[in-house]
Design an enzyme around this catalytic site. Structure first.
Site, PDB file in Angstrom:
ATOM      1  N   ASP A  71     -10.357 -13.791  -0.664  1.00  0.00           N
ATOM      2  CA  ASP A  71      -9.077 -13.174  -0.990  1.00  0.00           C
ATOM      3  C   ASP A  71      -9.301 -12.355  -2.251  1.00  0.00           C
ATOM      4  O   ASP A  71      -9.503 -12.915  -3.333  1.00  0.00           O
ATOM      5  CB  ASP A  71      -8.011 -14.239  -1.213  1.00  0.00           C
ATOM      6  CG  ASP A  71      -6.646 -13.655  -1.567  1.00  0.00           C
ATOM      7  OD1 ASP A  71      -6.537 -12.416  -1.709  1.00  0.00           O
ATOM      8  OD2 ASP A  71      -5.684 -14.436  -1.712  1.00  0.00           O
ATOM      9  N   VAL A  72      -9.292 -11.028  -2.144  1.00  0.00           N
ATOM     10  CA  VAL A  72      -9.636 -10.204  -3.299  1.00  0.00           C
ATOM     11  C   VAL A  72      -8.627 -10.327  -4.430  1.00  0.00           C
ATOM     12  O   VAL A  72      -8.921  -9.959  -5.575  1.00  0.00           O
ATOM     13  CB  VAL A  72      -9.796  -8.722  -2.899  1.00  0.00           C
ATOM     14  CG1 VAL A  72     -10.943  -8.546  -1.923  1.00  0.00           C
ATOM     15  CG2 VAL A  72      -8.495  -8.134  -2.352  1.00  0.00           C
ATOM     16  N   ASN A  98     -12.366  -1.922  -0.198  1.00  0.00           N
ATOM     17  CA  ASN A  98     -11.520  -1.432   0.890  1.00  0.00           C
ATOM     18  C   ASN A  98     -10.260  -2.247   1.139  1.00  0.00           C
ATOM     19  O   ASN A  98      -9.274  -1.710   1.622  1.00  0.00           O
ATOM     20  CB  ASN A  98     -12.365  -1.384   2.171  1.00  0.00           C
ATOM     21  CG  ASN A  98     -11.533  -1.253   3.418  1.00  0.00           C
ATOM     22  OD1 ASN A  98     -10.960  -0.209   3.684  1.00  0.00           O
ATOM     23  ND2 ASN A  98     -11.462  -2.329   4.201  1.00  0.00           N
ATOM     24  N   TYR A 166       3.074   0.603  -1.435  1.00  0.00           N
ATOM     25  CA  TYR A 166       1.772   1.111  -1.012  1.00  0.00           C
ATOM     26  C   TYR A 166       1.411   2.378  -1.777  1.00  0.00           C
ATOM     27  O   TYR A 166       0.303   2.525  -2.305  1.00  0.00           O
ATOM     28  CB  TYR A 166       1.803   1.396   0.487  1.00  0.00           C
ATOM     29  CG  TYR A 166       0.472   1.758   1.080  1.00  0.00           C
ATOM     30  CD1 TYR A 166      -0.480   0.788   1.373  1.00  0.00           C
ATOM     31  CD2 TYR A 166       0.160   3.091   1.360  1.00  0.00           C
ATOM     32  CE1 TYR A 166      -1.696   1.132   1.926  1.00  0.00           C
ATOM     33  CE2 TYR A 166      -1.049   3.442   1.917  1.00  0.00           C
ATOM     34  CZ  TYR A 166      -1.977   2.455   2.201  1.00  0.00           C
ATOM     35  OH  TYR A 166      -3.190   2.804   2.740  1.00  0.00           O
ATOM     36  N   LYS A 170      -1.704   2.980  -4.433  1.00  0.00           N
ATOM     37  CA  LYS A 170      -2.760   3.938  -4.121  1.00  0.00           C
ATOM     38  C   LYS A 170      -2.878   5.018  -5.194  1.00  0.00           C
ATOM     39  O   LYS A 170      -3.974   5.526  -5.465  1.00  0.00           O
ATOM     40  CB  LYS A 170      -2.531   4.552  -2.737  1.00  0.00           C
ATOM     41  CG  LYS A 170      -2.719   3.537  -1.603  1.00  0.00           C
ATOM     42  CD  LYS A 170      -4.087   2.863  -1.654  1.00  0.00           C
ATOM     43  CE  LYS A 170      -4.314   1.925  -0.495  1.00  0.00           C
ATOM     44  NZ  LYS A 170      -5.659   1.293  -0.521  1.00  0.00           N
TER      45      LYS A 170
END
Length: 261
Positions: A71-72, A98, A166, A170
């Site tokens: 789990d990043v 990613n 999101y 980003k």
């Protein structure tokens, strides 16, 4: 020009080692398969073990893979991921940073706070955890250096309706890329970003039936083969460390991005 010519390795016979997060599906899967197809050794990271094993099997190169459920958003788990890759292969030459998620496509005022936090934890904190651990590993290995490719999005340039979590994260990835590219110079660490538009994955399946536009209309949008993204990542990965693609945009040619609004 051959991949051997573009290899970041100072010696053509030295093993090339990559870590790919979010490797169990979508863009991460495509990138992992492209790297494995080119002879890389790849640590496959994702939250669930079974998809990672499926990617390893699909590659036909299981012996050059290492599946590490991760789990990043958990910095300790990311540290363990890098430690596992180093323990197996001795170094890390590439991180494809990613892993990412989206929030429900609802009006901003209706977005649940926990959904916002989940996106920030994965897309921003998780991205930073990977960059930081890559720096710690790549700056001390011999020979030192390596490459980080962050997965941004064309949402880092222009948002869709109902995408604030999101889109915000980003945009933040772009800041991480620029700052890390600068800080990486003294360690021979090249940092770049790939911004993808409408690759054919589960995440973009809804585009085949119509997706909300800024005008309020729903429009079917064209998609491209996700394998194209994998080849783009491979191209960036195989550059010598003296060269860097700071930002690379690959998108479905006829999608409504240029001129969106």
């Amino acid at each position: 020009m051959t991949n051997d010519t573009l290899s970041p390795s100072p010696s053509s016979d030295r093993r090339r080692v990559a870590i790919v997060t979010g490797a169990g599906s979508g863009i991460g899967r495509a990138a992992a398969l492209a790297l494995l197809g080119d002879g890389w050794h790849v640590a496959l990271a994702g939250r669930r073990a079974e998809p990672l094993r499926a990617v390893a099997e699909a590659s036909g190169a299981v012996e050059r893979t290492l599946a590490v459920p991760t789990d990043v958003a958990d910095a300790v788990a990311v540290e363990a991921l890098f430690a596992a890759a180093v323990a197996r292969w001795g170094r890390v030459d590439l991180l494809f940073n990613n892993a990412g998620i989206g929030a429900p496509a609802v009006p901003l005022e209706q977005l649940d706070l926990q959904a916002w936090r989940n996106v920030v934890d994965t897309n921003l904190h998780g991205m930073f955890h990977g960059i930081q651990q890559a720096f710690r590993t790549m700056s001390t290995q011999v020979p030192k250096g390596g490459r980080i490719i962050n997965n941004g999005s064309i949402s880092a340039h222009a948002p869709r309706p109902h995408s604030i979590a999101y889109t915000a994260t980003k945009h933040a990835v772009t800041g991480l890329t620029k700052a890390a590219a600068l800080d990486g110079r003294r360690h021979d660490i090249a940092v770049g970003q790939i911004d993808v538009g409408n690759a054919a994955t589960e995440m973009t399946e809804r585009m085949t039936t119509g997706i909300l536009q800024a005008s309020g209309d729903k429009v079917v949008e064209p998609r491209m083969d996700v394998a194209v993204v994998g080849q783009s990542v491979l191209y960036m990965a195989n550059l010598p460390l003296e060269a860097n693609v700071l930002f690379h945009t690959v998108m479905a040619t006829k999608m409504p991005f240029v001129g969106r609004g």
